[in-house]
Enzyme design. Structure first.
Site, short mmCIF file in Angstrom:
data_model
loop_
_atom_site.label_atom_id
_atom_site.label_comp_id
_atom_site.label_asym_id
_atom_site.label_seq_id
_atom_site.Cartn_x
_atom_site.Cartn_y
_atom_site.Cartn_z
N HIS A 34 -12.85 -9.75 -7.07
CA HIS A 34 -12.06 -10.48 -8.07
C HIS A 34 -10.58 -10.35 -7.73
O HIS A 34 -10.16 -9.36 -7.10
CB HIS A 34 -12.31 -9.90 -9.46
N GLU A 43 -7.99 -9.53 -9.46
CA GLU A 43 -7.32 -8.32 -9.95
C GLU A 43 -7.66 -7.10 -9.10
O GLU A 43 -6.78 -6.31 -8.76
CB GLU A 43 -7.74 -8.02 -11.40
N CYS A 81 -12.04 -9.45 -16.79
CA CYS A 81 -13.42 -9.13 -17.21
C CYS A 81 -13.54 -7.62 -17.37
O CYS A 81 -12.59 -6.86 -17.13
CB CYS A 81 -14.40 -9.65 -16.16
N CYS A 131 -12.77 -5.63 -14.09
CA CYS A 131 -11.34 -5.62 -13.77
C CYS A 131 -10.54 -4.81 -14.79
O CYS A 131 -9.61 -4.10 -14.43
CB CYS A 131 -10.83 -7.05 -13.66
#
Length: 157
Positions: free
Chosen positions: A61, A63, A91, A94
């Site tokens: 992801h 992040e 999410c 993260c």
């Protein structure tokens, strides 16, 4: 979490614009367009974009990739004194990485009513039992961030 009307600085707008550029770059490899920037003072020290499809890695992801690069840049897993700018509310994975990195500030664009873990569905970053709770603000350039996602998913329907 503060998700109301904000008085955003020019620096906030600058770094979110960079995160949006990162999100647009994810489209080149058919990843969901989410981008992230870690800023320390006036400098962007790390960037990331979703690379799950590119790397076939469920943890790739924006992040997480940006936080990994920021830790390298500062020479420590503690990313102290920095701000993470991300185009979509993080999410749960993260948000957990944010807490563990000790990053003190998070600014996101669009809220995520289906998987957001900074106040929408869960509030991992605000959990009082954790030893670190970053300041989280949402809604910066939310329309532009949300439109990237809407267009991406509309093209797939």
């Amino acid at each position: 979490m503060n998700n109301g009307a904000e008085n955003w600085s020019d620096a906030d707008a600058h770094f979110m614009a960079l995160a949006i550029e990162q999100a647009q770059g994810a489209l080149a490899h058919d990843d969901v367009p989410i981008g992230a920037v870690v800023a320390l003072g006036d400098d962007a020290i790390a960037v990331g974009r979703n690379e799950r499809e590119l790397l076939q890695d469920p943890t790739a992801h924006a992040e997480v990739l940006a936080l990994r690069r920021a830790a390298e840049a500062v020479g420590s897993w503690r990313v102290l004194g920095a701000t993470l700018y991300v185009t979509l509310e993080p999410c749960s994975m993260c948000a957990g990485a944010i807490v563990l990195s000790r990053i003190p500030h998070v600014v996101y664009g669009a809220s995520d009513p289906k998987a957001g873990a900074c106040g929408s569905v869960l509030d991992i970053t605000g959990e009082p039992r954790f030893n670190h709770r970053p300041d989280v603000r949402g809604g910066l350039m939310a329309d532009a961030c949300g439109e990237l996602l809407r267009a991406f998913f509309a093209a797939r329907r």
